[in-house]
Write an enzyme that holds these catalytic residues in place. Structure first.
Site, PDB file in Angstrom:
ATOM      1  N   GLU A 325     -29.656 -45.782  81.084  1.00 13.29           N
ATOM      2  CA  GLU A 325     -28.501 -44.896  80.907  1.00 13.29           C
ATOM      3  C   GLU A 325     -27.875 -44.515  82.243  1.00 13.29           C
ATOM      4  O   GLU A 325     -26.642 -44.480  82.366  1.00 13.29           O
ATOM      5  CB  GLU A 325     -28.909 -43.646  80.127  1.00 13.29           C
ATOM      6  CG  GLU A 325     -29.440 -43.913  78.725  1.00 13.29           C
ATOM      7  CD  GLU A 325     -28.490 -44.704  77.840  1.00 13.29           C
ATOM      8  OE1 GLU A 325     -27.279 -44.761  78.146  1.00 13.29           O
ATOM      9  OE2 GLU A 325     -28.953 -45.284  76.841  1.00 13.29           O
ATOM     10  N   HIS A 414     -24.570 -54.586  72.432  1.00 10.56           N
ATOM     11  CA  HIS A 414     -26.034 -54.593  72.450  1.00 10.56           C
ATOM     12  C   HIS A 414     -26.591 -55.953  72.028  1.00 10.56           C
ATOM     13  O   HIS A 414     -27.732 -56.290  72.373  1.00 10.56           O
ATOM     14  CB  HIS A 414     -26.575 -53.505  71.529  1.00 10.56           C
ATOM     15  CG  HIS A 414     -26.284 -52.115  71.998  1.00 10.56           C
ATOM     16  ND1 HIS A 414     -25.120 -51.456  71.638  1.00 10.56           N
ATOM     17  CD2 HIS A 414     -26.976 -51.269  72.797  1.00 10.56           C
ATOM     18  CE1 HIS A 414     -25.122 -50.250  72.196  1.00 10.56           C
ATOM     19  NE2 HIS A 414     -26.224 -50.115  72.902  1.00 10.56           N
TER      20      HIS A 414
END
Length: 633
Positions: A325, A414
């Site tokens: 992140e 993703h």
């Protein structure tokens, strides 16, 4: 830094004063780079967010061993220091512009007459920070975090130590505090990483999850809300959490520890000062929402947010996810406009975070969360024991893609990130059976990895110096090859491995710049009239290795003619008689001739003596000649 000057010396000669010019000194590479960088700033003012009142001062110039130069500048606006106004000019070896790195996101446009006086700023800092001492305020321009503001930089001493407080010069409020010392080390009991050390700040009556060593990074509690406020975690004895995710502090331990580890990875491996490259820390929000099964980077708020998982007991705060992140923020601050989160650039964006998150986990080398190429394996999001993603073979999750195809950019990032992850694993670790999993290739080739360190440097260098916002996989291939050539040269095994790894995931075809690289190997590419290959049968050619080498691989370069190369079997034989198969015969390979470099794993030793290349034509009826071969080690 040495400055060029021409001095005049007065010398008495026969009673006369004669002015003699000192010999001019040749400019150093750094001075040449500075002069060129200043010229490029004049030609490209918008690139450095120039404003009419700007003045730039050289802070440091470095020239690398490959001839690339990087010149850092600080900025003053109407004579006032600009906090966060620094930038770097990058130059190619020939002096051409190779790009700018600028932390400021827009030109400075502020009035420089403060409404808040220096005395008011000092008083504001004293009261807000409970300071025992306040130094002399200095008027500055604060350009960190958006539009520039006029501010007072106030040195203070408080119970937590010395710090610089930035006080708004328009209304009396503290904008930011940059601690200078008095960091304390606490103990944390995490969910996934065991017992860890934490860098925290000491207040008057408590300790806070604020890390002065890493840009004042802060870990705070969203208290299961979406909008906050986010309250900085505090503790009375600097011992945090108990290993139980149900305890409020425990997940915060993972995040604070993971954030520090990622910062150190950026600094010590990539040479980057924090997510934004400017030494400014980030805010990490823990316990966001109720049972939120996610972790995310907020590109607008520039904070990281972590949920507690579907049952509130499997928080998404493992080392690789924290690194993942934070690396979304790194990407956002490295590529203007970010890597667009759609199309193929979306897969590169998501894959970059997987790569850097995994490498941050390797950097931590934590025994409780051993390094690997799995993403999110610690919190078992599916309840099956499976990770979120497998970098060595992305399709093992049932939905991600191992190989590029026309249309892969239409998938969720993703899923298309599988192409990125698979490429990186092949470049770093190679194909086939590895300590981290078995990695296939999309074209049936065999790839020998260059190691994590080199692969990481190549990817980061390409990201920060070459990638653009709408990067495609084809462009990423070209850009990583350019980065490889800059860092490690165009004629070695590293360049070849990167090219092969891209081909192995379906991006481009493997090719090698033979004409440029032949001189590096001292190969003689000319027809050998005698003898032709035995037809059928083997023939040997020898080369002598004069010195013993200790390394994992050697490279065998072969150039030969044959109407059907699939008829040929090639092997390398060491002086001790060890045989290494280079190429098996292949009846389906009907192409003519062979020009190839084979990488051979030796297991650590290159022996002294005569090494033999054995070429066998297994099918009778056609003659061939060897034009040249070389053993490079």
């Amino acid at each position: 830094m040495r400055r060029i000057s021409v001095a005049l010396a007065a010398v008495l000669l026969c009673g006369s004063a004669v002015a003699l010019a000192a010999p001019a000194q040749a400019a150093s590479p750094e001075e040449t780079a500075i002069a060129r960088a200043q010229e490029l700033i004049r030609l490209n003012p918008e690139a450095v967010r120039a404003a009419g009142g700007d003045r730039y001062e050289v802070w440091r110039a470095t020239v690398t061993r490959t001839g690339f130069a990087h010149v850092r500048f600080t900025r003053l606006f109407q004579g006032l220091p600009v906090v966060g106004g620094d930038f770097v000019v990058h130059l190619a070896p020939d002096g051409a512009l190779d790009g700018f790195s600028v932390s400021q996101d827009r030109p400075v446009a502020v009035a420089t007459d403060p409404r808040v006086t220096a005395a008011q700023a000092a008083s504001t800092a004293r009261e807000a920070l409970r300071a025992t001492e306040v130094g002399t305020p200095q008027l500055v321009v604060d350009a960190i975090g958006g539009a520039a503001r006029l501010a007072w930089r106030v040195p203070v001493t408080a119970a937590a130590g010395e710090a610089d407080a930035l006080v708004d010069a328009v209304e009396p409020r503290v904008l930011r505090v940059n601690p200078l010392d008095h960091t304390v080390i606490g103990t944390g009991h995490s969910v996934y990483s065991g017992q860890v050390s934490l860098s925290t700040s000491q207040g008057i009556n408590d300790y806070r999850m604020v890390d002065p060593l890493r840009g004042n990074s802060r870990t705070c509690d969203m208290q299961h809300t979406v909008a906050g406020p986010c309250v900085t975690f505090t503790d009375m004895n600097n011992v945090w959490g108990d290993g139980n995710p149900a305890t409020n502090q425990t997940a915060a331990v993972d995040v604070h520890y993971g954030s520090a580890n990622t910062w150190d990875f950026y600094l010590n491996v990539l040479g980057r000062h924090g997510v934004f490259g400017d030494g400014v820390g980030i805010t990490s929000q823990v316990h966001r929402d109720t049972n939120w099964v996610n972790a995310s980077w907020s590109s607008t708020q520039k904070v990281v947010r972590y949920g507690d998982g579907s049952n509130g007991l499997r928080p998404l705060v493992s080392l690789d996810v924290v690194g993942h992140e934070m690396s979304h923020g790194l990407t956002q601050s490295s590529v203007p406009g970010n890597l667009t989160y759609s199309g193929e650039s979306g897969g590169l964006n998501e894959g970059t975070s997987d790569i850097l998150g995994a490498m941050a986990e390797f950097y931590a080398n934590n025994a409780a969360d051993t390094p690997d190429y799995l993403i999110g394996e610690e919190f078992d999001i599916w309840g099956t024991g499976d990770p979120l993603r497998y970098m060595y073979q992305p399709s093992l999750d049932g939905i991600s893609k191992d190989c590029w195809y026309n249309g892969v950019g239409n998938l969720d990032p993703h899923l298309s990130s599988g192409v990125t992850n698979h490429f990186f694993f092949l470049a770093a670790e190679g194909s086939g059976v590895t300590p981290y999993g078995t990695s296939p290739t999309c074209d049936g080739s065999s790839v020998v990895g260059v190691g994590r360190d080199r692969a990481t440097q190549i990817w980061y260098h390409a990201l920060t110096n070459y990638f653009t916002s709408n990067e495609t996989f084809a462009q990423a291939r070209a850009d990583t090859l350019a980065a490889t050539a800059e860092l490690y040269g165009r004629c070695g095994s590293t360049y070849r491995t990167v090219a092969m790894a891209w081909a192995a995931v379906g991006v481009g075809t493997y090719s090698y710049p033979w004409k440029q690289c032949i001189p590096k190997w001292n190969l003689v590419w000319e027809e050998w009239p005698q003898p032709p290959f035995l037809d059928p049968g083997p023939i040997k050619w020898w080369t002598k290795v004069q010195e013993k080498g200790t390394l994992e691989t050697v490279e065998v370069a072969v150039n030969l003619t044959h109407p059907r190369r699939g008829d040929l079997r090639l092997e390398l034989v060491s002086p001790a008689g060890r045989s290494y198969l280079l190429k098996a015969a292949d009846a389906d390979d009907r192409a003519a001739d062979l020009t190839e470099v084979y990488q051979v794993r030796l297991g650590g030793v290159a022996e002294v003596g005569e090494w033999a290349l054995v070429v066998e034509d297994v099918v009778k009826g056609e003659q061939s000649h060897l034009r040249g071969w070389s053993l490079l080690y």
